[in-house]
Design a protein around this motif. Structure first.
Motif, PDB file in Angstrom:
ATOM      1  N   TYR A 191       1.789 -16.173  -9.459  1.00  0.00           N
ATOM      2  CA  TYR A 191       1.274 -14.790  -9.792  1.00  0.00           C
ATOM      3  C   TYR A 191       1.959 -13.734  -9.126  1.00  0.00           C
ATOM      4  CZ  TYR A 191      -2.136 -14.651  -5.809  1.00  0.00           C
ATOM      5  OH  TYR A 191      -2.749 -14.617  -4.426  1.00  0.00           O
ATOM      6  N   SER A 192       1.951 -12.638  -9.935  1.00  0.00           N
ATOM      7  CA  SER A 192       2.538 -11.309  -9.307  1.00  0.00           C
ATOM      8  C   SER A 192       1.536 -10.048  -9.457  1.00  0.00           C
ATOM      9  CB  SER A 192       3.672 -11.010 -10.242  1.00  0.00           C
ATOM     10  OG  SER A 192       4.874 -11.792 -10.282  1.00  0.00           O
ATOM     11  N   TYR A 193       1.625  -9.380  -8.456  1.00  0.00           N
ATOM     12  CA  TYR A 193       0.742  -8.182  -8.548  1.00  0.00           C
ATOM     13  C   TYR A 193       1.436  -7.060  -8.030  1.00  0.00           C
ATOM     14  CZ  TYR A 193       0.479  -9.488  -3.496  1.00  0.00           C
ATOM     15  OH  TYR A 193       0.743  -9.898  -2.189  1.00  0.00           O
ATOM     16  N   ARG A 194       0.930  -6.012  -8.141  1.00  0.00           N
ATOM     17  CA  ARG A 194       1.168  -4.591  -7.423  1.00  0.00           C
ATOM     18  C   ARG A 194       0.075  -4.082  -6.578  1.00  0.00           C
ATOM     19  NH1 ARG A 194       3.836  -4.163 -12.243  1.00  0.00           N
ATOM     20  NH2 ARG A 194       2.162  -3.556 -13.728  1.00  0.00           N
ATOM     21  N   ILE A 195       0.607  -3.373  -5.614  1.00  0.00           N
ATOM     22  CA  ILE A 195      -0.536  -2.301  -4.707  1.00  0.00           C
ATOM     23  C   ILE A 195      -0.411  -1.064  -5.608  1.00  0.00           C
ATOM     24  CG2 ILE A 195      -0.743  -0.706  -2.943  1.00  0.00           C
ATOM     25  CD1 ILE A 195       0.571  -3.016  -1.200  1.00  0.00           C
ATOM     26  N   THR A 196      -1.802  -0.796  -6.045  1.00  0.00           N
ATOM     27  CA  THR A 196      -2.081   0.456  -6.614  1.00  0.00           C
ATOM     28  C   THR A 196      -2.626   1.678  -5.430  1.00  0.00           C
ATOM     29  OG1 THR A 196      -4.506  -0.118  -7.177  1.00  0.00           O
ATOM     30  CG2 THR A 196      -2.813  -0.602  -8.644  1.00  0.00           C
ATOM     31  N   ASP A 197      -3.177   1.211  -4.590  1.00  0.00           N
ATOM     32  CA  ASP A 197      -3.472   2.241  -3.511  1.00  0.00           C
ATOM     33  C   ASP A 197      -3.619   1.617  -2.178  1.00  0.00           C
ATOM     34  OD1 ASP A 197      -4.462   4.918  -2.731  1.00  0.00           O
ATOM     35  OD2 ASP A 197      -6.490   4.111  -2.501  1.00  0.00           O
ATOM     36  N   VAL A 198      -2.731   2.300  -1.315  1.00  0.00           N
ATOM     37  CA  VAL A 198      -2.782   2.044   0.226  1.00  0.00           C
ATOM     38  C   VAL A 198      -2.266   3.186   0.963  1.00  0.00           C
ATOM     39  CG1 VAL A 198      -0.554   1.244   0.237  1.00  0.00           C
ATOM     40  CG2 VAL A 198      -1.952   0.261   1.928  1.00  0.00           C
ATOM     41  N   ALA A 199      -2.957   3.365   2.098  1.00  0.00           N
ATOM     42  CA  ALA A 199      -2.329   4.505   2.754  1.00  0.00           C
ATOM     43  C   ALA A 199      -1.159   3.952   3.700  1.00  0.00           C
ATOM     44  CB  ALA A 199      -3.532   4.898   4.135  1.00  0.00           C
ATOM     45  N   VAL A 200      -0.137   4.993   3.887  1.00  0.00           N
ATOM     46  CA  VAL A 200       1.129   4.478   4.352  1.00  0.00           C
ATOM     47  C   VAL A 200       0.835   4.263   5.802  1.00  0.00           C
ATOM     48  CG1 VAL A 200       2.701   5.492   2.811  1.00  0.00           C
ATOM     49  CG2 VAL A 200       1.907   6.851   4.745  1.00  0.00           C
ATOM     50  N   GLU A 201      -0.157   4.657   6.584  1.00  0.00           N
ATOM     51  CA  GLU A 201      -0.614   4.412   7.964  1.00  0.00           C
ATOM     52  C   GLU A 201      -0.905   2.815   7.969  1.00  0.00           C
ATOM     53  OE1 GLU A 201      -0.884   8.564   6.888  1.00  0.00           O
ATOM     54  OE2 GLU A 201      -2.053   6.898   6.045  1.00  0.00           O
ATOM     55  N   ALA A 257       9.041  -6.527  -3.268  1.00  0.00           N
ATOM     56  CA  ALA A 257      10.162  -5.394  -3.408  1.00  0.00           C
ATOM     57  C   ALA A 257       9.158  -4.298  -3.290  1.00  0.00           C
ATOM     58  CB  ALA A 257      10.649  -5.227  -4.698  1.00  0.00           C
ATOM     59  N   PHE A 258       9.962  -3.146  -2.640  1.00  0.00           N
ATOM     60  CA  PHE A 258       9.040  -2.001  -2.398  1.00  0.00           C
ATOM     61  C   PHE A 258       9.891  -0.863  -1.839  1.00  0.00           C
ATOM     62  CE2 PHE A 258       9.272  -5.204   0.749  1.00  0.00           C
ATOM     63  CZ  PHE A 258       9.877  -4.623   2.125  1.00  0.00           C
ATOM     64  N   TYR A 259       9.710   0.380  -1.833  1.00  0.00           N
ATOM     65  CA  TYR A 259      10.189   1.323  -1.234  1.00  0.00           C
ATOM     66  C   TYR A 259       9.657   1.619   0.374  1.00  0.00           C
ATOM     67  CZ  TYR A 259      12.897   2.263  -5.426  1.00  0.00           C
ATOM     68  OH  TYR A 259      13.631   2.263  -6.582  1.00  0.00           O
ATOM     69  N   ARG A 260      10.164   2.296   1.138  1.00  0.00           N
ATOM     70  CA  ARG A 260       9.620   2.681   2.562  1.00  0.00           C
ATOM     71  C   ARG A 260       8.572   3.759   2.205  1.00  0.00           C
ATOM     72  NH1 ARG A 260      15.133   5.937   3.721  1.00  0.00           N
ATOM     73  NH2 ARG A 260      14.681   7.714   2.877  1.00  0.00           N
ATOM     74  N   GLY A 261       7.589   3.930   2.959  1.00  0.00           N
ATOM     75  CA  GLY A 261       6.485   4.890   2.978  1.00  0.00           C
ATOM     76  C   GLY A 261       6.910   6.091   2.882  1.00  0.00           C
ATOM     77  N   TYR A 262       7.819   6.758   3.453  1.00  0.00           N
ATOM     78  CA  TYR A 262       8.296   7.923   3.215  1.00  0.00           C
ATOM     79  C   TYR A 262       9.665   8.279   2.102  1.00  0.00           C
ATOM     80  CZ  TYR A 262       9.753  12.817   4.995  1.00  0.00           C
ATOM     81  OH  TYR A 262       9.980  14.137   4.855  1.00  0.00           O
ATOM     82  N   PRO A 263       9.378   8.770   1.055  1.00  0.00           N
ATOM     83  CA  PRO A 263      10.172   8.708  -0.150  1.00  0.00           C
ATOM     84  C   PRO A 263      11.344   9.724  -0.097  1.00  0.00           C
ATOM     85  CG  PRO A 263       8.136  10.202  -0.727  1.00  0.00           C
ATOM     86  CD  PRO A 263       8.105   9.565   0.701  1.00  0.00           C
ATOM     87  N   ASN A 264      11.378  10.522   0.917  1.00  0.00           N
ATOM     88  CA  ASN A 264      12.545  11.661   1.305  1.00  0.00           C
ATOM     89  C   ASN A 264      13.500  11.091   2.119  1.00  0.00           C
ATOM     90  OD1 ASN A 264      11.318  13.317  -0.694  1.00  0.00           O
ATOM     91  ND2 ASN A 264       9.961  14.065   0.755  1.00  0.00           N
ATOM     92  N   ASN A 265      14.813  11.889   2.269  1.00  0.00           N
ATOM     93  CA  ASN A 265      15.576  11.714   3.148  1.00  0.00           C
ATOM     94  C   ASN A 265      15.056  11.826   4.557  1.00  0.00           C
ATOM     95  OD1 ASN A 265      17.503  10.708   1.515  1.00  0.00           O
ATOM     96  ND2 ASN A 265      18.148  12.834   1.089  1.00  0.00           N
ATOM     97  N   ASP A 266      15.558  11.149   5.520  1.00  0.00           N
ATOM     98  CA  ASP A 266      15.461  11.450   7.008  1.00  0.00           C
ATOM     99  C   ASP A 266      13.961  11.267   7.299  1.00  0.00           C
ATOM    100  OD1 ASP A 266      18.031  12.398   7.534  1.00  0.00           O
ATOM    101  OD2 ASP A 266      17.575  14.401   6.877  1.00  0.00           O
TER     102      ASP A 266
END
Length: 180
Positions: A99-109, A137-146
């Motif tokens: 099965y496959s799932y997605r996170i719909t809500d989580v605090a980056v902390e 598969a995911f992106y880091r918690g901070y979407p911008n540079n630096d």
């Protein structure tokens, strides 16, 4: 004609700078483990999207929709009143034990990721037992540079790896390692 050549040259010269400013890259990880139990036995434990009690970090798991597409679950971590992760099921195949799932809500902390999806699969192991693969598969918690260190690519990879490894280790503890 000179103007067109100048514009093309200017656009090409800007490309390297644009490549550096595009933001984060999608990260991917895949962890596997092997256990002594038959795939059907392992699937009976992990195949219910609504029940993640097999994972040591999960205090409780509630949801709606069973194993139907678009079913939801809310994981409470650690202890009653602990941080939560909301997820939705988008693929389910009991016959293929995946099965496959997605996170719909989580605090980056809690989990320093965004746009997270995951796949859990059980397959027969050569020589008996099962192979369990958990990939995401995911992106880091901070979407911008630096990004700050706690929200950068390394932090995201380490956090997801820790979640997967803890779950897989719990399954080895429950079912035993092959040959043990």
């Amino acid at each position: 004609m000179k103007r067109r050549s100048f514009l093309v040259a200017a656009a090409l010269a800007a490309l390297p700078g644009m490549a550096l400013a595009h933001g984060p890259s999608r990260q991917k990880i895949s962890l596997t483990t092997e256990v002594a139990a038959a795939p059907e036995e392992v699937w009976a434990t992990i195949g219910n999207f609504q029940d993640m009690s097999w994972h040591p970090a999960v205090h409780s798991s509630t949801g709606e929709g069973g194993n139907d597409i678009d079913a939801t679950r809310l994981l409470v971590l650690g202890q009653e009143g602990g941080p939560t992760i909301a997820e939705v099921l988008y693929k389910y195949d009991a016959a293929k034990m995946t099965y496959s799932y997605r996170i719909t809500d989580v605090a980056v902390e809690v989990l320093p990721v965004t746009n997270y999806s995951s796949h859990l699969t059980v397959t027969p192991r050569d020589g008996g037992g099962s192979k369990i693969e958990w990939k995401g598969a995911f992106y880091r918690g901070y979407p911008n540079n630096d990004p700050p260190p706690e929200l950068n690519d390394e932090a995201a990879i380490a956090a997801v790896t820790g979640v997967y490894q803890a779950g897989l280790d719990a399954l080895v503890a429950k079912f035993g390692a092959p040959g043990s």
